[in-house]
Design an enzyme around this catalytic site. Structure first.
Site, short mmCIF file in Angstrom:
data_model
loop_
_atom_site.label_atom_id
_atom_site.label_comp_id
_atom_site.label_asym_id
_atom_site.label_seq_id
_atom_site.Cartn_x
_atom_site.Cartn_y
_atom_site.Cartn_z
N SER A 172 82.32 96.00 88.64
CA SER A 172 81.06 95.56 89.24
C SER A 172 80.13 96.68 89.64
O SER A 172 78.92 96.47 89.75
CB SER A 172 81.34 94.68 90.46
OG SER A 172 82.07 95.40 91.44
N HIS A 200 81.95 89.34 85.92
CA HIS A 200 80.70 89.87 85.38
C HIS A 200 80.65 89.84 83.85
O HIS A 200 79.67 90.28 83.27
CB HIS A 200 80.49 91.31 85.88
CG HIS A 200 80.32 91.40 87.36
ND1 HIS A 200 79.11 91.26 87.97
CD2 HIS A 200 81.23 91.59 88.34
CE1 HIS A 200 79.26 91.38 89.29
NE2 HIS A 200 80.54 91.58 89.53
N LYS A 230 77.15 84.08 88.96
CA LYS A 230 76.55 85.23 88.28
C LYS A 230 75.84 84.72 87.01
O LYS A 230 74.76 84.17 87.10
CB LYS A 230 77.61 86.29 88.03
CG LYS A 230 78.15 86.84 89.36
CD LYS A 230 79.21 87.86 89.20
CE LYS A 230 79.61 88.47 90.55
NZ LYS A 230 80.21 87.49 91.50
#
Length: 381
Positions: A172, A200, A230
């Site tokens: 991240s 992610h 996300k």
């Protein structure tokens, strides 16, 4: 001395030390109209009218909240449908919803690991994975970042009954990607299970946006964690795996059992976002073009780039002071970037964490680059 004064003195000492190190964090209300290069809405789906409409309709149909935990009366049909869709998307037998990614990671590690378990974590893993390992009571070791040889060494020395290898999929803060194939091979060699938190990567990488685990089955990656807040633009998280894993988590994961289920409107919005991700690859394609353009232009300007080819693009500035100065300049130009300092990253590795989105335009990126170049030029005068 009154008890409250003793405690307030302790808080003041902690604050003074963090401020001295220039590591004190301040919340800010995002300004309307500011250009956001700090968030994780990689595909721009949080602002997609179809996703917003699905959330509103889901709340209208099922209620603003679930009203109870999944095991009491909070598991609704919309949750069941979302779990089935997530399992199909990731090529797993089952999926299980959690309220947040943090709770998912805590819940998996607490439910699976005990004093007879050894957990092997990448040094750059997310805080939720490290905290989950600590809370589980297992013996934890951290191998050098993306270093299969170091992981091999630690596994070979372990005499634990059960072994669990844990890694982020996309890291991240640096934006680099784990070598999932190598981790799967090493884990199988040593009789370990592999857990990948692809928060992610899902929605961004791989065929149909299935992340950095796309192409790896549940034998190779038995535990897959993904977040919904996300690339999918909503909120919450899930764990995907075989039926035995999911049933075990339903029974023993405290952060699943003892919390209210995800609001049904969020589940409905996520189903819509998942459909968009799978049917409209142009969002990922546009994001990829943005990443390539940013990196080419940033390199030409001499900006201190990291080695990421994902939407997470760190500008490595080194000191806390320099990072805060650059961040202040971006604020003056109504551009939001993440000013990341220790303890989130190692000492001497403070950076601006820039994140790209399919919602950005090339002119947005040019505006960002212009301010970054101005910061660099000011230092070189």
């Amino acid at each position: 001395m009154p008890v409250s004064e003793v405690w307030h003195q302790r808080l003041a000492v902690a604050r003074d030390e963090r401020e001295r190190q220039q590591r004190w964090r301040n919340r800010r209300v995002s300004a309307h109209g500011a250009l956001d290069f700090a968030g994780n809405d990689y595909l721009g789906l949080a602002q997609d009218p179809r996703v917003q409409a699905a959330q509103a309709e889901g709340a209208k149909r099922f209620g603003a909240g679930a009203g109870a935990s999944h095991l009491v009366s909070g598991h609704l049909g919309i949750h069941d449908a979302l779990e089935e869709a997530l399992a199909e998307w990731t090529g797993r037998e089952r999926a299980l919803l959690f309220s947040t990614g943090y709770m998912a990671n805590l819940g998996v590690l607490q439910a699976l690991a005990d004093s007879n378990t050894a957990i092997f974590q990448d040094r750059f893993n997310h805080a939720s994975l490290l905290d989950g390992g600590a809370l589980s009571g297992a013996r934890s070791r951290r191998y050098h970042h993306r270093d299969g040889h170091d992981l091999q060494r630690l596994l070979a020395r372990s005499t634990a009954t059960h072994k669990l290898v844990v890694s982020d999929g996309v890291f991240s803060m640096d934006g680099d990607i784990a070598d999932v194939g190598e981790l799967a091979h090493i884990s199988q060699q040593h009789g370990a299970w592999l857990m990948i938190d692809d928060a992610h990567g899902l929605g961004v990488l791989g065929e149909n946006g299935a992340g950095c685990v796309a192409g790896f089955n549940s034998q190779q990656v038995p535990i897959l964690v993904g977040t919904l807040g996300k690339a999918l633009g909503t909120a919450g998280a899930f764990v995907a795996g075989d039926a035995a894993l999911i049933e075990h988590l339903i029974q023993f994961s405290r952060s699943y059992v003892y919390t209210t289920a995800q609001p049904p409107g969020i589940a409905a919005a996520t189903l819509e976002a998942l459909t968009i991700v799978q049917r409209e690859p142009e969002h990922r394609q546009r994001l990829t073009r943005h990443i390539d353009y940013f990196r080419q232009q940033a390199a030409a300007l001499g900006l201190p780039l990291g080695h990421s080819h994902t939407p997470i693009q760190p500008l490595l500035l080194g000191s806390e002071q320099r990072t805060l100065a650059w961040a202040a300049t971006f604020d003056e130009h109504a551009i939001q970037v993440g000013a990341i300092r220790p303890p989130t990253v190692p000492n001497g590795e403070s950076r601006l964490r820039i994140t790209l989105s399919a919602r950005h335009t090339q002119s947005d990126i040019d505006r960002l680059l212009e301010v970054a170049a101005a910061c660099l030029n000011e230092e070189q005068r």
